[in-house]
Motif scaffolding. Structure first.
Motif, short mmCIF file in Angstrom:
data_model
loop_
_atom_site.label_atom_id
_atom_site.label_comp_id
_atom_site.label_asym_id
_atom_site.label_seq_id
_atom_site.Cartn_x
_atom_site.Cartn_y
_atom_site.Cartn_z
N PRO A 83 0.82 -1.09 -0.04
CA PRO A 83 0.07 0.02 0.19
C PRO A 83 0.62 1.17 0.01
N LEU A 84 2.12 1.13 0.55
CA LEU A 84 3.00 2.33 0.62
C LEU A 84 3.97 2.50 -0.68
N HIS A 85 3.77 1.55 -1.54
CA HIS A 85 4.48 1.48 -2.72
C HIS A 85 6.04 1.94 -2.54
N PHE A 86 6.63 1.05 -1.54
CA PHE A 86 7.73 1.14 -0.99
C PHE A 86 8.99 0.63 -1.77
N VAL A 87 9.97 1.46 -1.73
CA VAL A 87 11.13 1.10 -2.53
C VAL A 87 12.35 1.37 -1.79
N ASP A 88 13.34 0.15 -1.49
CA ASP A 88 14.54 0.40 -1.23
C ASP A 88 15.78 0.21 -2.27
N LYS A 90 15.05 -2.21 -4.18
CA LYS A 90 14.07 -2.65 -5.15
C LYS A 90 12.90 -2.39 -4.77
N LYS A 91 11.78 -2.52 -5.50
CA LYS A 91 10.47 -2.35 -5.27
C LYS A 91 9.76 -3.53 -4.11
N TYR A 92 9.24 -2.83 -3.11
CA TYR A 92 8.75 -4.04 -2.17
C TYR A 92 7.84 -5.35 -2.83
N ALA A 93 7.06 -4.63 -3.94
CA ALA A 93 6.33 -5.66 -4.65
C ALA A 93 7.08 -6.71 -5.33
N GLU A 94 8.10 -6.20 -5.82
CA GLU A 94 9.11 -6.99 -6.62
C GLU A 94 9.78 -7.98 -5.55
N ARG A 95 10.13 -7.49 -4.39
CA ARG A 95 10.97 -8.48 -3.51
C ARG A 95 9.82 -9.29 -2.78
N LEU A 96 8.81 -9.31 -2.73
CA LEU A 96 7.54 -10.02 -2.41
C LEU A 96 7.50 -11.06 -3.22
N LYS A 97 7.50 -10.91 -4.69
CA LYS A 97 7.57 -11.93 -5.73
C LYS A 97 8.59 -12.55 -5.81
N ASP A 98 9.79 -12.21 -5.63
CA ASP A 98 11.15 -12.68 -5.56
C ASP A 98 11.21 -13.69 -4.56
N VAL A 99 10.82 -13.43 -3.32
CA VAL A 99 10.89 -14.21 -2.20
C VAL A 99 9.74 -15.26 -2.20
N MET A 100 8.68 -15.10 -2.71
CA MET A 100 7.71 -15.97 -2.93
C MET A 100 8.38 -17.16 -3.77
N GLU A 101 8.98 -16.85 -5.06
CA GLU A 101 9.27 -17.83 -6.05
C GLU A 101 10.67 -18.65 -5.31
N LYS A 102 11.36 -17.99 -4.66
CA LYS A 102 12.43 -18.53 -4.00
C LYS A 102 12.25 -19.52 -2.89
N THR A 103 11.37 -19.21 -1.89
CA THR A 103 10.88 -19.96 -0.71
C THR A 103 9.63 -20.86 -1.04
N HIS A 104 9.03 -20.47 -1.83
CA HIS A 104 7.51 -21.10 -2.11
C HIS A 104 6.88 -21.10 -0.68
N LEU A 105 7.06 -19.98 -0.29
CA LEU A 105 6.08 -19.63 0.87
C LEU A 105 5.34 -18.43 0.54
N LYS A 106 4.07 -18.06 1.03
CA LYS A 106 3.24 -16.82 0.74
C LYS A 106 3.50 -15.73 1.71
N ASP A 107 3.97 -16.03 2.94
CA ASP A 107 4.46 -14.65 3.75
C ASP A 107 5.35 -15.62 4.96
N ALA A 108 5.65 -14.94 5.83
CA ALA A 108 6.59 -15.07 6.98
C ALA A 108 6.01 -16.25 7.97
N VAL A 109 4.72 -16.55 8.03
CA VAL A 109 3.98 -17.37 9.20
C VAL A 109 3.03 -18.16 8.44
N ARG A 110 2.92 -19.33 8.93
CA ARG A 110 1.90 -20.55 8.55
C ARG A 110 1.28 -20.95 9.84
#
Length: 284
Positions: A83-88, A90-110
């Motif tokens: 929602p904040l369109h955060f960028v460090d 890389k863009k947060y949206a891109e970071r989320l996509k990359d880490v999902m592909e790498k870890t096969h997780l949707k987020d940091a808790v199950r």
């Protein structure tokens, strides 16, 4: 002494016959002990040489706690937004996509619901591999919904923390989760249901400042790093040298912040023991 000498010049082994050592065949613990990777897995990723507890994710904790590794995962497709369109870097949206592909997780808790030693319980387990186990809106929401499920079905709740703290990419949205999860745990307490908090390496930042230290019984794995700010920040702020073992599970146990330190192989028995004692049930 001809056996000292090569009888033929050159290397004659065909390329297709050469054997490479597979990556990951051995694991080296921080104390320098070398362990066969298969043996390490059989020992629940605890080094038999020095009892070092290797970091593991939610999948292995579920396998340890749930009977026959049978459980139902709640809210498994919930994902974070930007929602904040955060960028460090890389863009947060891109970071989320990359880490999902790498870890096969949707987020940091199950969140899993299943039987442990024959009785149902709710377990929320964090994954450090997903952006350092950082706590964003989805982490807070999934924990809150896990607690709601426990209250609705009158089940004990177990939280396994492994986190670097609040997720900076979500700013205030992340910080809101501290209050949100704490309120939900108060509701769990009002319902008279047990809450066991397991702190694993590392448990730091906003996680420690909220749900990780609010258990009816707070336990930890041996050697886990547990604290709010890191040792360097504390040292620089206070201007004092820190005592040996500062922020280790053993240090916190000695100073009253933990109730027990429980080796990984004993987690299932001990967690269920604490639940039975709190609920005044027959010990399983």
């Amino acid at each position: 002494m001809a056996w000292f000498k090569r009888q033929e010049k050159g290397i004659t082994t065909a390329t297709e016959d050469k054997m490479d050592v597979p990556k990951g065949l051995w694991y080296k613990s921080p104390t320098g002990k070398i362990i066969d990777a298969d043996e390490l897995a059989r020992n629940l990723f605890v080094s038999p040489e020095d009892d070092f507890h290797v970091r593991i994710g939610s999948a292995i904790y579920f396998e340890i706690l749930f009977d026959n590794n049978e459980f139902v995962e709640l809210d498994k497709n919930m994902t974070s937004k930007d929602p904040l369109h955060f960028v460090d870097t890389k863009k947060y949206a891109e970071r989320l996509k990359d880490v999902m592909e790498k870890t096969h997780l949707k987020d940091a808790v199950r969140t899993g619901v299943g039987k442990s030693k024959g009785k149902e319980l709710v377990v929320c387990a964090m994954d450090f591999a997903f952006i350092g186990g950082s706590m964003g809106a989805v982490v807070g929401e999934k924990i809150a919904r896990g607690i709601d499920h426990a209250i609705k079905n009158k089940l004990p709740f177990v939280m396994i923390s492994k986190s670097g703290g609040a997720r900076m990419m979500e700013a205030a949205y992340s910080l809101m989760q501290l209050a949100k999860t704490s309120v939900k745990l108060a509701q769990l307490a009002e319902a008279g249901l047990p809450y066991i908090s397991l702190c694993t390496d590392p448990t730091t930042g906003g996680t420690t400042a909220s749900y990780a230290m609010l258990g009816d019984i707070n336990i930890s794995e041996p050697g886990a790093l547990i604290g709010f700010a890191g040792p360097r920040v504390v040292r620089d702020t206070t201007g004092k040298d820190l005592p040996e073992g500062f922020q280790t599970a053993e240090f916190l146990l000695e100073h009253g912040f933990l109730d027990f330190i429980t080796p990984r192989k004993d987690l299932k028995d001990k967690i269920n023991l604490y639940i039975d004692l709190i609920q005044n049930n027959t010990i399983r």
